[in-house]
Design an enzyme around this catalytic site. Structure first.
Site, PDB file in Angstrom:
ATOM      1  CB  SER A 127      11.536  42.199 -27.229  1.00  0.00           C
ATOM      2  OG  SER A 127      12.572  42.398 -27.526  1.00  0.00           O
ATOM      3  CE1 TYR A 152       8.158  46.390 -27.793  1.00  0.00           C
ATOM      4  CE2 TYR A 152      10.898  46.016 -27.406  1.00  0.00           C
ATOM      5  CZ  TYR A 152       9.650  45.503 -28.364  1.00  0.00           C
ATOM      6  OH  TYR A 152       9.153  44.333 -28.858  1.00  0.00           O
TER       7      TYR A 152
END
Length: 335
Positions: A127, A152
């Protein structure tokens, strides 16, 4: 080609599985169909895939080590594309355990299964969130990513490190893809475009964080899928130019690569909302709010390494991509 796609009921996973099936691959899709968002939407995505005879689906939690070991012991795959994960920056503040289970334990179970099965290429989702507190723009794969600003993001960096260890120890070809703000039809209801469309059509205020002073590298889902498919077909190789004296994070003397997948055309959040208003034919009522914990102000991808490797670079403008999303949204929700 026989391909395992984890997260096959998800936004990107279902779009990727569909593309692979359309070109004639056989696909086994895994997903646990959790209720992080509307399970009905996930089932509708799967319904598109079930129309293909080459598609199989198993409802499976990748954090179940025994189940994953049995799955890999009983099947053979040419490639594994691992997209299953607990998504969302803000939810990682509320429920960190879900990220440990899915993104760390689950990742370990999938890559270990891939290793034991001697698959030809392990491709996984990272990501743009890994860039964290970086202020240098555009973000490049060899930038330092030691300062994540959400759990995350930290789990995604951990995935990259875990994959490198497998590439080094077992010569398992591994490629990680740092996705930049993916949007489009069949997207996730927890993401901004969905929330904005729902609020505008309902005549409700839409939450705009940091008072709209944000820049994002919005990347259309079909461009992402094109990039992933091309990467799958080009297993990572050791980099002959890599040096242990000046190691680059994006490659290795092991079969390992990291690439950004982004549009490289950053857009101001207020412009994103303006285009959505135009496509919906309605004005938004804005609720201007401060920056949220875990958010970053700007994301821009340097996609040069990806383009050099696969001869492709995302390029869909938001005017076209948002228009397609709105057409799908109106049709799916009948609004």
């Amino acid at each position: 080609m026989n391909t395992l796609v984890t997260g096959a009921a998800g936004f990107i996973g279902s779009a990727l599985a569909l593309r692979l099936l359309e070109r004639g691959d056989r696909v086994l899709g895994l997903d646990n169909l959790n209720d992080y968002y509307d399970v009905g939407l996930k089932e509708a995505r799967l319904a598109r895939l079930r129309a293909f005879p080459g598609f199989e689906f198993e409802k499976t939690d990748i954090a179940d080590r025994g189940r994953m070991a049995r799955l890999f012991a009983g099947r053979r795959f040419d490639a594994v594309t691992h997209l299953a994960a607990q998504a969302g920056v803000r939810y990682s503040i509320e429920n960190p355990g879900a990220y440990v289970d899915a993104n760390l334990v689950g990742f370990a179970n999938v890559i270990e299964g891939a290793r034991r099965s001697s698959i030809g290429h392990f491709v996984f989702a990272s990501s743009s969130s890994v860039y964290g507190a970086n202020a240098k723009l555009p973000f490049a794969e060899d930038d330092n990513i030691d300062h994540p600003v959400s759990l995350y993001a930290a789990t995604k960096k951990a995935n990259e490190l875990m994959a490198h260890s497998y590439a080094h120890l077992y010569r398992l070809p591994c490629t990680g893809l740092r996705f930049f703000t993916v949007y489009g039809p069949w997207g996730r209801p927890d993401m901004a475009l969905f929330k904005f469309a729902r609020g505008i059509l309902a005549g409700e205020p839409i939450p705009v964080y940091n008072r709209g002073e944000m820049l994002r590298d919005f990347t259309y889902v079909d461009d992402v899928v094109e990039g992933v498919v091309r990467v799958i077909d080009r297993p990572a190789q050791p980099d002959p130019a890599w040096s242990a004296l000046a190691p680059k994070p994006s490659s290795s003397n092991a079969p390992y690569r990291i690439y950004n997948i982004g549009n490289s055309q950053p857009v101001k959040l207020m412009r994103y909302i303006e285009v959505l208003e135009q496509c919906l034919g309605r004005k938004a009522t804005l609720e201007l709010l401060p920056l949220q914990a875990g958010d970053v102000l700007e994301t821009i991808a340097d996609a040069g390494k990806l383009q050099a490797a696969i001869e492709f670079k995302p390029a869909t403008p938001i005017e076209q991509g948002i228009g397609r999303f709105v057409e799908w949204y109106r049709s799916y929700y009948k609004v």
